[in-house]
Write a protein that holds these residues in place. Sequence first.
Motif, PDB file in Angstrom:
ATOM      1  N   GLU A 249       0.468  -1.419   0.455  1.00  9.71           N
ATOM      2  CA  GLU A 249      -0.181  -0.093   0.036  1.00  9.71           C
ATOM      3  C   GLU A 249       0.858   0.909   0.200  1.00  9.71           C
ATOM      4  N   GLN A 285       5.549   6.615  -4.287  1.00  8.86           N
ATOM      5  CA  GLN A 285       5.261   7.811  -4.781  1.00  8.86           C
ATOM      6  C   GLN A 285       3.963   8.157  -5.320  1.00  8.86           C
ATOM      7  N   LEU A 289      -1.762   5.754 -10.279  1.00  2.77           N
ATOM      8  CA  LEU A 289      -1.893   4.488  -9.145  1.00  2.77           C
ATOM      9  C   LEU A 289      -1.549   3.621 -11.352  1.00  2.77           C
ATOM     10  N   ASP A 292      -0.606  -2.391 -12.393  1.00  2.00           N
ATOM     11  CA  ASP A 292      -1.257  -3.256 -11.655  1.00  2.00           C
ATOM     12  C   ASP A 292      -1.664  -2.988 -10.347  1.00  2.00           C
ATOM     13  N   GLN A 293      -1.450  -1.916 -10.175  1.00  2.00           N
ATOM     14  CA  GLN A 293      -2.395  -1.707  -8.463  1.00  2.00           C
ATOM     15  C   GLN A 293      -3.695  -1.069  -8.896  1.00  2.00           C
ATOM     16  N   GLU A 296      -5.615  -4.482  -8.615  1.00  5.26           N
ATOM     17  CA  GLU A 296      -5.294  -5.502  -7.645  1.00  5.26           C
ATOM     18  C   GLU A 296      -5.958  -4.621  -6.599  1.00  5.26           C
ATOM     19  N   THR A 298      -4.675  -2.073  -5.422  1.00  2.00           N
ATOM     20  CA  THR A 298      -3.949  -0.997  -4.061  1.00  2.00           C
ATOM     21  C   THR A 298      -4.000  -0.057  -4.020  1.00  2.00           C
ATOM     22  N   SER A 299      -3.977   0.407  -2.569  1.00  2.00           N
ATOM     23  CA  SER A 299      -3.988   1.308  -2.557  1.00  2.00           C
ATOM     24  C   SER A 299      -5.347   2.893  -1.816  1.00  2.00           C
TER      25      SER A 299
END
Length: 616
Positions: A249, A285, A289, A292-293, A296, A298-299
């Motif tokens: 994350e 980062q 995003l 890939d993020q 998934e 992510t974040s």
Amino acid sequence: MLGVSFLLTVAAAAQVILATPVARSTYSVKETHHVPRGWTQKGRAPKSQMLAFQIGVKQGDFAELERQLYEVSDPSHPRYGQHLSHEQVNEIVKPKDEALDLVHEWLLSNGVNAFDYSPSKDWINIKISIEDAERLLDTEYSTYVHVDGTEAPRTTKWSLPLHLHEHIDTIQPTTSFMRIKKNAVDYVLSDNKVYIPADYKPPTDQTLARVCTINGTTPECFKTLYKTLGYKPKALSKNKIAFNNFLGEVPIRPDAKLFLEKYEPSAVSGAQEFKFISIDGGPQQDGNLTADQLAEGTSREANLDVQTILGMTYPMSVIAYTTGGEPPQIPDAATGDPPGNEPYLAWVTYVLKQEDLPQVVSTSYGDDEQTVPIAFAKRVCSDFAQLGARGVSLLFSSGDGGAGDIAGNHAELCISNDGKNTTKFLASFPASCPYVTTVGATQGFQPEVAAYRPANSLGPDGKLHGYYASGSGFSEYFSRPKYQDSAVQGYLEKIGSLHKGLYNTAGRGYPDISAQGLYFEYFWNATNGIISGTSASAPLMSSVIALVNDDLISWGKSPLGFLNPWLYQKGYKGFTDILGGGNGGCNTTGFPVTKDWDAVTGFGTPIFPEIVKLAK
């Protein structure tokens, strides 16, 4: 892993030791741990696979550290607020020379001559192959597979020479199957239909009604509800708040900017100003995003944390810790990286090395306590105590599964890892650690009640969704600390024999306090959405505590530090007692919400001006 240093002086001494062998004790089993539900043995682990070993050497005098922690955290003690320095803490907990000498001798005689230390040398870090680890610990590693497909090399039993048992508390990765999870639910768009409790009533107070709606809460609502509205941070050069990011994350700056532009325009520059600190290769980062993020998801958690904190505390200094690794994980064959350990230890080891610390740290992650071997859990918890002694308030979310069931309201999952398949409410770690402050969740505004959504309720996307309730429980590992004796004993007397045998009545009870945890507005992938969970409650409560610290520091006073002794002695008077709402868990009614402290909402939600008065 941290950078490796070669101990040349010790290695030289080892030549003498090895030239003149000394009789040592035979090996005997140091620890056993049952394989938790959800894991199956696949086969022997590859002998060439590398492990990042963390060896917990017995601390010199943790009892003395604990004594001083309570003195500086007890508002009735003359030393209250006189937090310990980096050097003082290290001096107290550093292992005795005998312990270090014997452990070094053991490692060097087994061909291990490269080490890295924690600040007080109570953790020794090495990289070692499974083949060498098996010889070192007289054990066998297998590859275990989790139901989600994750694989990890682990063992269920390991040994040490008998003379080292008293000098080594724990070694990991060996028997730990911990898999931390984010305590957040409802990743949805805010224009979708949300589940509204049948007994929900809009606020009658017109000021609250104007800014607070159950369809999506905002910083303006929180500031109004908890009475921080209008407070301007003053101790900007001295006071800081931080939050943890694990599992890949990372907070996304462009999303934070969009959130602040809409909900807290005065804080927009905070989206660029918050600071990243990367630990063990944790991600940083500045842009949007990646593909890939996005795939998934992510974040979402990281965005929720940073947006909540910036919206509440700007222009306070904000730190985003990002710790690498997803424990347990498969090594990257291309780089030769060993599997990561539980990230709490990697994080706390790094932070304890720092002279300058944030006064508040929020963490929104946890897992079943029983997946962590007790010796390892206690050592990580004792490291949290070191931070408390140095004046840091650590706040953890309590989980989202009600009474000891962070996986959801499923009785078949509430099985103790004792080899007997005993039905139990499963405690959450690190929420169960007595040296942290654990935060539960509420919903509604006038009044606030315990966060609760029954199973098969109509969710934000118009579909039937699962159970969600403020996490609560009693530890099986940690006994009830003295600071909560009166509050918890009073609660146990109220509930009598309810759920007798399903929890440890002598254990540390949690949560300690609560904050809003339903339908927070946030941005992810440039899209406005809502998100719920004690993952939201922890950064919100942490923000309020950080503002209290700001006021204290601006008056030349010490920050609150480890909150719980103050909280249970007098601080609870600055919180609104929560008297309604549900809990549940393991297909039971769960723990009831009662007057005063209860095992669902703790002492309740903050009233900022009252807390400030009580803290001065």
